[in-house]
Scaffold this motif. Structure first.
Motif, mmCIF file in Angstrom:
data_model
loop_
_atom_site.group_PDB
_atom_site.id
_atom_site.type_symbol
_atom_site.label_atom_id
_atom_site.label_comp_id
_atom_site.label_asym_id
_atom_site.label_seq_id
_atom_site.Cartn_x
_atom_site.Cartn_y
_atom_site.Cartn_z
ATOM 1 N N THR A 94 7.500 -6.924 0.668
ATOM 2 C CA THR A 94 7.703 -5.576 1.433
ATOM 3 C C THR A 94 8.355 -4.325 0.314
ATOM 4 N N ALA A 95 9.030 -5.259 -0.643
ATOM 5 C CA ALA A 95 9.464 -4.085 -1.934
ATOM 6 C C ALA A 95 8.164 -3.389 -2.791
ATOM 7 N N ARG A 96 7.387 -4.416 -2.839
ATOM 8 C CA ARG A 96 6.124 -4.138 -3.572
ATOM 9 C C ARG A 96 5.175 -3.074 -2.757
ATOM 10 N N GLU A 97 4.952 -3.363 -1.428
ATOM 11 C CA GLU A 97 4.580 -2.615 -0.687
ATOM 12 C C GLU A 97 4.884 -1.089 -0.733
ATOM 13 N N GLY A 98 6.343 -1.208 -0.466
ATOM 14 C CA GLY A 98 7.018 0.089 -0.490
ATOM 15 C C GLY A 98 6.483 0.915 -1.575
ATOM 16 N N MET A 99 6.923 0.260 -2.903
ATOM 17 C CA MET A 99 6.675 0.924 -4.095
ATOM 18 C C MET A 99 5.295 1.258 -4.163
ATOM 19 N N PHE A 122 -5.415 -1.560 -9.389
ATOM 20 C CA PHE A 122 -4.276 -1.861 -8.136
ATOM 21 C C PHE A 122 -5.090 -2.221 -6.751
ATOM 22 N N ALA A 123 -6.433 -1.690 -6.355
ATOM 23 C CA ALA A 123 -7.048 -1.654 -5.643
ATOM 24 C C ALA A 123 -7.764 -3.315 -5.752
ATOM 25 N N ASN A 152 -6.715 -11.262 -2.809
ATOM 26 C CA ASN A 152 -5.861 -12.504 -2.535
ATOM 27 C C ASN A 152 -4.797 -12.104 -1.710
ATOM 28 N N ASP A 153 -4.436 -10.923 -1.487
ATOM 29 C CA ASP A 153 -3.643 -10.516 -0.383
ATOM 30 C C ASP A 153 -3.951 -10.773 0.982
ATOM 31 N N PRO A 154 -3.023 -11.077 1.863
ATOM 32 C CA PRO A 154 -3.270 -11.395 3.431
ATOM 33 C C PRO A 154 -3.867 -10.013 3.985
ATOM 34 N N ASP A 155 -3.157 -8.930 3.498
ATOM 35 C CA ASP A 155 -3.605 -7.668 4.312
ATOM 36 C C ASP A 155 -4.227 -6.821 2.953
ATOM 37 N N GLY A 156 -4.951 -7.284 2.171
ATOM 38 C CA GLY A 156 -5.636 -6.859 1.059
ATOM 39 C C GLY A 156 -6.611 -5.658 1.388
ATOM 40 N N PHE A 157 -7.410 -5.638 2.407
ATOM 41 C CA PHE A 157 -8.430 -4.772 2.780
ATOM 42 C C PHE A 157 -7.697 -3.530 2.817
#
Length: 119
Positions: free
Chosen positions: A90-95, A15-16, A21-26
């Motif tokens: 946002t749904a993926r981040e919450g999950m 997952f890490a 390539n995510d804008p807030d990936g770090f």
């Protein structure tokens, strides 16, 4: 429990790894990385988790993950459905935060079970 925590460690590392390539990936690499560290310790170095400071850090990390779950809770209707979370960040981040809470609860359970078996 060693197999379970080992599998969860690999999953958290994967997952890490896919956050590059995510804008807030770090941020998400750190989130999933903490889960990988805790599961790695629960799998390979359980003796380190028996110390008081490690338990305090684990509980603090669990509290932060719970707060993160509340903060990132998906507001999309039907966020659990594939067609929603596949397209809604946002749904993926919450999950993801929910998964971290579950992983940390498994680590806490593994530590508690090991300590009870030792006594």
């Amino acid at each position: 429990m060693r197999i379970v925590t080992g599998v969860l460690c690999v999953l958290m590392l994967l997952f890490a790894g896919v956050q590059f390539n995510d804008p807030d990936g770090f941020f998400w690499m750190v989130v999933y990385g903490t889960g990988a560290v805790w599961t790695g310790l629960a799998c390979f170095r359980t003796d380190l988790l028996d110390t008081g400071p490690a338990r305090v850090l684990l509980w603090a990390n669990l509290a932060a993950a719970c707060a993160g779950t509340v903060y990132f809770w998906p507001r999309s209707a039907g966020w659990w459905r594939v067609d929603v979370w596949w397209h809604t960040e946002t749904a993926r981040e919450g999950m993801g935060m929910m998964m971290l809470v579950i992983v940390l609860l498994v680590v806490l359970y593994a530590c508690t079970k090991r300590k009870a078996a030792a006594s």
